[in-house]
Design an enzyme around this catalytic site. Structure first.
Site, PDB file in Angstrom:
ATOM      1  N   CYS A   2      48.003  41.588  22.173  1.00 30.43           N
ATOM      2  CA  CYS A   2      49.006  40.879  21.386  1.00 30.43           C
ATOM      3  C   CYS A   2      50.163  41.790  20.995  1.00 30.43           C
ATOM      4  O   CYS A   2      49.988  42.990  20.791  1.00 30.43           O
ATOM      5  CB  CYS A   2      48.396  40.345  20.095  1.00 30.43           C
ATOM      6  SG  CYS A   2      46.912  39.384  20.347  1.00 30.43           S
ATOM      7  N   ARG A  27      52.459  44.031  27.673  1.00 26.52           N
ATOM      8  CA  ARG A  27      51.166  44.333  27.054  1.00 26.52           C
ATOM      9  C   ARG A  27      50.098  43.323  27.468  1.00 26.52           C
ATOM     10  O   ARG A  27      48.907  43.590  27.310  1.00 26.52           O
ATOM     11  CB  ARG A  27      51.305  44.321  25.512  1.00 26.52           C
ATOM     12  CG  ARG A  27      52.208  45.406  24.981  1.00 26.52           C
ATOM     13  CD  ARG A  27      52.543  45.165  23.517  1.00 26.52           C
ATOM     14  NE  ARG A  27      51.392  45.330  22.651  1.00 26.52           N
ATOM     15  CZ  ARG A  27      51.008  46.491  22.127  1.00 26.52           C
ATOM     16  NH1 ARG A  27      51.680  47.585  22.393  1.00 26.52           N
ATOM     17  NH2 ARG A  27      49.959  46.562  21.342  1.00 26.52           N
ATOM     18  N   TRP A  73      47.108  37.478  23.194  1.00 29.51           N
ATOM     19  CA  TRP A  73      46.122  37.678  24.258  1.00 29.51           C
ATOM     20  C   TRP A  73      44.802  37.199  23.659  1.00 29.51           C
ATOM     21  O   TRP A  73      44.281  37.801  22.720  1.00 29.51           O
ATOM     22  CB  TRP A  73      46.063  39.164  24.636  1.00 29.51           C
ATOM     23  CG  TRP A  73      45.239  39.452  25.839  1.00 29.51           C
ATOM     24  CD1 TRP A  73      45.643  39.381  27.138  1.00 29.51           C
ATOM     25  CD2 TRP A  73      43.874  39.891  25.857  1.00 29.51           C
ATOM     26  NE1 TRP A  73      44.609  39.738  27.973  1.00 29.51           N
ATOM     27  CE2 TRP A  73      43.511  40.052  27.224  1.00 29.51           C
ATOM     28  CE3 TRP A  73      42.917  40.156  24.889  1.00 29.51           C
ATOM     29  CZ2 TRP A  73      42.247  40.465  27.620  1.00 29.51           C
ATOM     30  CZ3 TRP A  73      41.662  40.573  25.277  1.00 29.51           C
ATOM     31  CH2 TRP A  73      41.338  40.715  26.624  1.00 29.51           C
ATOM     32  N   ASN A  97      47.686  41.085  15.406  1.00 34.59           N
ATOM     33  CA  ASN A  97      47.142  41.745  16.594  1.00 34.59           C
ATOM     34  C   ASN A  97      45.879  42.464  16.147  1.00 34.59           C
ATOM     35  O   ASN A  97      45.903  43.203  15.169  1.00 34.59           O
ATOM     36  CB  ASN A  97      48.180  42.750  17.134  1.00 34.59           C
ATOM     37  CG  ASN A  97      47.611  43.660  18.213  1.00 34.59           C
ATOM     38  OD1 ASN A  97      46.573  43.373  18.798  1.00 34.59           O
ATOM     39  ND2 ASN A  97      48.303  44.755  18.471  1.00 34.59           N
ATOM     40  N   GLY A  98      44.763  42.234  16.859  1.00 33.49           N
ATOM     41  CA  GLY A  98      43.511  42.909  16.492  1.00 33.49           C
ATOM     42  C   GLY A  98      42.381  41.909  16.410  1.00 33.49           C
ATOM     43  O   GLY A  98      42.527  40.752  16.832  1.00 33.49           O
ATOM     44  N   GLU A 481      39.264  54.524  41.906  1.00 26.14           N
ATOM     45  CA  GLU A 481      40.571  54.117  41.381  1.00 26.14           C
ATOM     46  C   GLU A 481      41.248  53.142  42.348  1.00 26.14           C
ATOM     47  O   GLU A 481      41.872  52.159  41.926  1.00 26.14           O
ATOM     48  CB  GLU A 481      41.424  55.376  41.140  1.00 26.14           C
ATOM     49  CG  GLU A 481      42.849  55.146  40.687  1.00 26.14           C
ATOM     50  CD  GLU A 481      42.997  54.369  39.387  1.00 26.14           C
ATOM     51  OE1 GLU A 481      42.004  54.100  38.690  1.00 26.14           O
ATOM     52  OE2 GLU A 481      44.143  53.978  39.081  1.00 26.14           O
ATOM     53  N   LYS A 485      42.372  49.368  41.387  1.00 28.88           N
ATOM     54  CA  LYS A 485      43.746  48.867  41.578  1.00 28.88           C
ATOM     55  C   LYS A 485      43.737  47.571  42.379  1.00 28.88           C
ATOM     56  O   LYS A 485      44.410  46.615  42.038  1.00 28.88           O
ATOM     57  CB  LYS A 485      44.614  49.887  42.329  1.00 28.88           C
ATOM     58  CG  LYS A 485      45.046  51.100  41.587  1.00 28.88           C
ATOM     59  CD  LYS A 485      46.116  50.890  40.542  1.00 28.88           C
ATOM     60  CE  LYS A 485      45.478  50.634  39.194  1.00 28.88           C
ATOM     61  NZ  LYS A 485      45.200  51.804  38.406  1.00 28.88           N
ATOM     62  N   GLU A 488      42.245  44.621  40.401  1.00 29.02           N
ATOM     63  CA  GLU A 488      43.046  44.326  39.215  1.00 29.02           C
ATOM     64  C   GLU A 488      44.291  43.483  39.533  1.00 29.02           C
ATOM     65  O   GLU A 488      44.597  42.529  38.819  1.00 29.02           O
ATOM     66  CB  GLU A 488      43.467  45.675  38.617  1.00 29.02           C
ATOM     67  CG  GLU A 488      44.148  45.632  37.303  1.00 29.02           C
ATOM     68  CD  GLU A 488      44.431  47.039  36.785  1.00 29.02           C
ATOM     69  OE1 GLU A 488      44.492  47.991  37.586  1.00 29.02           O
ATOM     70  OE2 GLU A 488      44.595  47.170  35.573  1.00 29.02           O
ATOM     71  N   HIS A 504      22.149  53.797  51.354  1.00 29.40           N
ATOM     72  CA  HIS A 504      21.146  53.493  50.332  1.00 29.40           C
ATOM     73  C   HIS A 504      21.362  52.092  49.755  1.00 29.40           C
ATOM     74  O   HIS A 504      20.851  51.793  48.675  1.00 29.40           O
ATOM     75  CB  HIS A 504      21.188  54.551  49.226  1.00 29.40           C
ATOM     76  CG  HIS A 504      20.880  55.928  49.736  1.00 29.40           C
ATOM     77  ND1 HIS A 504      19.615  56.307  50.125  1.00 29.40           N
ATOM     78  CD2 HIS A 504      21.685  56.986  49.979  1.00 29.40           C
ATOM     79  CE1 HIS A 504      19.650  57.564  50.558  1.00 29.40           C
ATOM     80  NE2 HIS A 504      20.901  57.993  50.481  1.00 29.40           N
ATOM     81  N   LYS A 603      47.818  45.342  28.875  1.00 31.05           N
ATOM     82  CA  LYS A 603      48.173  46.738  29.134  1.00 31.05           C
ATOM     83  C   LYS A 603      47.469  47.662  28.159  1.00 31.05           C
ATOM     84  O   LYS A 603      46.940  48.690  28.526  1.00 31.05           O
ATOM     85  CB  LYS A 603      49.694  46.896  29.011  1.00 31.05           C
ATOM     86  CG  LYS A 603      50.197  48.325  29.218  1.00 31.05           C
ATOM     87  CD  LYS A 603      49.933  48.770  30.629  1.00 31.05           C
ATOM     88  CE  LYS A 603      50.344  50.204  30.887  1.00 31.05           C
ATOM     89  NZ  LYS A 603      49.734  50.713  32.129  1.00 31.05           N
TER      90      LYS A 603
HETATM   91  O1  M6R Z   1      45.734  53.262  27.732  1.00 30.89           O
HETATM   92  P1  M6R Z   1      44.439  53.727  28.337  1.00 30.89           P
HETATM   93  O2  M6R Z   1      44.629  54.770  29.397  1.00 30.89           O
HETATM   94  O3  M6R Z   1      43.456  54.161  27.306  1.00 30.89           O
HETATM   95  O4  M6R Z   1      43.848  52.445  29.051  1.00 30.89           O
HETATM   96  C1  M6R Z   1      42.572  52.462  29.628  1.00 30.89           C
HETATM   97  C2  M6R Z   1      42.378  51.299  30.552  1.00 30.89           C
HETATM   98  O5  M6R Z   1      42.491  50.092  29.857  1.00 30.89           O
HETATM   99  C3  M6R Z   1      43.412  51.298  31.690  1.00 30.89           C
HETATM  100  O6  M6R Z   1      43.406  52.498  32.394  1.00 30.89           O
HETATM  101  C4  M6R Z   1      43.112  50.141  32.672  1.00 30.89           C
HETATM  102  O7  M6R Z   1      41.930  50.372  33.333  1.00 30.89           O
HETATM  103  C5  M6R Z   1      44.285  49.997  33.643  1.00 30.89           C
HETATM  104  N1  M6R Z   1      44.812  48.669  33.559  1.00 30.89           N
HETATM  105  C6  M6R Z   1      43.925  50.251  35.064  1.00 30.89           C
HETATM  106  O8  M6R Z   1      45.025  50.120  35.909  1.00 30.89           O
END
Ligand code: M6R
Length: 608
Positions: A2, A27, A73, A97-98, A481, A485, A488, A504, A603
């Site tokens: 949020c 965000r 959010w 927010n929270g 990673e 990506k 995501e 395995h 974000k």
């Molecule tokens: O702001 P942060 O690095 O603590 O965020 C951690 C994860 O939420 C963040 O890396 C998330 O996995 C990304 N969206 C991946 O691309």
């Protein structure tokens, strides 16, 4: 997650609220709303984008000098207009927010007193709670203070009341909120980007702070009501840094900013600068002294950076390293050791789980703490003894790219600093590493030039439903990673494995419909990896191999090879992640997904 904007000014603040929300869109959100006071309280909400909210405001020709606005959010309750903020109680409106952990108990108490809830949110409980406090005190500021003292959990809130039209109240605990001190008014928002349109003067609120904003003044108090002064900072964030410019998406912009982001982050060693604990703060030599192990705590992409660092620190500094997912560590019964260097990594510095894991480690007596973070004034940075600020610049795309590579650069410096302190780094080795680090931005630039070939691969990928990523050693986290990506932003299901694990279990998944992406640097594990790739090929799996120059993996039917410009020794993972970022980006483009704001994601994950 949020986003909040609050404004009170001599001019019409509706455009300011809407522009602030646009700047907070990155965000992540699913609905938006605002409330303004102009004689009476007007609330507009939309279960869609900020653009829809703006259209509603336009249609009403909305104009006011005081207002609050929000992007939501969803946590409690589905994304819908009914659950969108602001929430109202009498003539009082609240954005939040929270997550309020005790909201059920508060709600039950308020319902018993006759309050009627119209949404499923925890925020509505805050609105009614403040309203109920106004029965005992006529002062809105005091009512907000009394109400927030009853909240358990995380919040940043903005409040306004019809009966009190010349001030807005904001408060924070656990969720980010800062004030903007303008020429014509006072503002508050979840981050600086939202306020650059009106001011560069910002005040970071601390946990427990409440602030009253008037057109020409503000005051801050602690949770117990004691007045407090907070420093005014001049933000150096450039407006360009949060603009798309010539790029189609923020993710694309941020991928291509990596050479500059790395150069900025490594400026400390540019020219003649050598490796020094001072890179991590004035007290670093003292904090590092006697460190016997390293514990890395992080989430998502930042966690993957920690996994790469484990290979580096153990191999070069010879210190044992544990890397833990923050959300697991905080609830696990672990064995603390005060001689541990606790490294928390976070792009945003606001990730709730990482912050809580850090606090948990400190509560266990581990005070040697270091934050590797991209946001200097964030909550995590303010909690650690030492800090290294990556200089990636604002990362807007939900998919983390330049934050990751700059985190790796920070870890490379940390590895060498620890090795040097432990007498494990000869002068010749230090010089060799420094040369490689200084050349890194140029090496990354060369990898970016592979984009056209990667784009062609992405065309074939986009029609797949699953993908397997393989790597070995420090490139296994790079495979992880790459898989993160891809899933995501393109919503293609992807898994990553240490290539030796293939037989395995996951080999059972391999057939002609399962593309297998191999991260294949020219290192001591190359021959082993080649055998693993044969296992895939023998089962009809189609291979996409990112090989270094000199890897000698021949192209053949079902085996596609893309040669990286050069092998880059210890820093090779920094180079190998770049084509995986590009592959995901282009696969998402082909699929037509919302690259910068993938569904269901935020974000900055400021709730648990
Ligand atoms: O702001 P942060 O690095 O603590 O965020 C951690 C994860 O939420 C963040 O890396 C998330 O996995 C990304 N969206 C991946 O691309």
């Amino acid at each position: 997650m949020c986003g909040i904007v609050t404004a009170i000014a001599t001019n019409n603040i509706v455009p300011v609220l809407l522009e602030g929300l646009r700047k907070l869109e990155y965000r992540g959100y699913d609905s938006a709303g605002l409330a303004v006071l102009s004689g009476e309280l007007t609330r507009l909400r939309s279960a869609g984008r900020v653009a829809e909210l703006a259209a509603l405001a336009d249609a009403r020709q909305l104009s006011a000098n005081i207002g609050i606005a929000h992007t939501r959010w969803a946590t409690h309750g589905v994304p819908s207009e009914r659950n969108a903020h602001p929430h109202i109680s009498g003539g009082l409106a609240v954005v939040h927010n929270g997550i309020i952990e005790n909201f059920e108990a508060i709600k039950t108490g308020l319902q018993a007193r006759g309050y009627v809830f119209t949404s499923e949110t925890d925020t509505e409980a805050i609105a009614h709670l403040i309203h109920s406090k106004l029965q005992g005190t006529p002062d809105l500021f005091e009512a907000v203070r009394l109400a927030t003292n009853e909240l358990v959990g995380a919040y940043a809130i903005g409040v306004l009341a019809e009966a009190d039209p010349f001030r807005a109240i904001v408060a924070r605990r656990g969720s980010p909120l800062l004030l903007g001190v303008g020429e014509d008014g006072m503002y508050a928002a979840s981050d600086t980007a939202a306020l650059l349109q009106v001011t560069r003067k910002v005040v970071y609120l601390e946990d427990g702070d409440l602030a009253e904003l008037r057109r020409d003044s503000y005051r801050i108090v602690l949770a117990d009501g004691t007045p407090v002064e907070r420093e005014v900072h001049l933000s150096s964030l450039s407006a360009d840094a949060v603009e798309l410019g010539k790029f189609r998406h923020y993710m694309q912009k941020e991928i291509f900013e990596q050479p500059q982001a790395l150069a900025n982050t490594l400026e400390l060693i540019a020219g003649g600068g050598g490796i020094s604990p001072q890179h991590f703060g004035a007290r670093a030599a003292e904090v590092f002294e006697g460190v016997r192990r390293v514990l890395v705590l992080a989430c998502g992409t930042s966690y993957h950076a920690g996994l790469v660092a484990r290979y580096w620190i153990e191999a070069i500094a010879k210190l044992p390293v544990t890397v833990e997912i923050a959300s697991e560590y905080r609830y696990r019964e672990s064995v603390p050791d005060p001689d541990t260097l606790v490294v928390v990594i976070s792009q945003s510095g606001e990730t709730a789980d990482t912050l809580a894991a850090l606090k948990h480690a400190k509560s266990l007596g581990m005070e040697r703490t270091l934050a590797i973070c991209n946001v200097p004034e964030s909550a995590i940075v303010r909690e650690t003894a030492l800090r290294f600020i990556t200089r990636a610049g604002p990362e807007i795309g939900v998919a983390s790219t330049k934050a990751f590579t700059t985190q790796l650069a920070a870890f490379a410096l940390l590895t060498l600093a620890l090795a040097k302190l432990n007498g494990r780094l000869s002068a010749a080795d230090e010089e060799r590493h420094l040369v490689a680090l200084r050349h890194l931005p140029v090496a990354v630039q060369k990898v970016l030039e592979l984009e056209p070939e990667i784009e062609k691969w992405a065309q074939r990928f986009a029609s797949k439903e699953h993908a397997l990523f393989l790597g070995r050693g420090s490139h296994w986290p790079i495979a992880m990673e790459g898989a993160l990506k891809l899933k995501e932003i393109s919503y293609i299901h992807a898994e990553a494995y240490a290539a030796g694990e293939l037989k395995h279990g996951p080999l059972a998944l391999v057939d002609k419909d399962m593309p297998v992406i191999a991260v294949s640097p020219h290192d001591q594990l190359l021959e082993k990896l080649k055998s693993n790739l044969q296992e895939v090929r023998a089962r009809g799996g189609e291979l996409y191999v990112f090989a270094d120059a000199g890897s000698e993996i021949p192209e053949s039917e079902g085996v596609h090879i893309l040669h990286m410009p050069e092998h880059y020794g210890m820093l090779s993972p920094v180079l190998h992640v770049i084509p995986l970022q590009l592959l995901s980006y282009h696969a998402a483009l082909v699929k037509g997904t919302d690259v910068d704001k993938p569904r269901n994601l935020a974000k900055s994950v400021t709730v648990e």
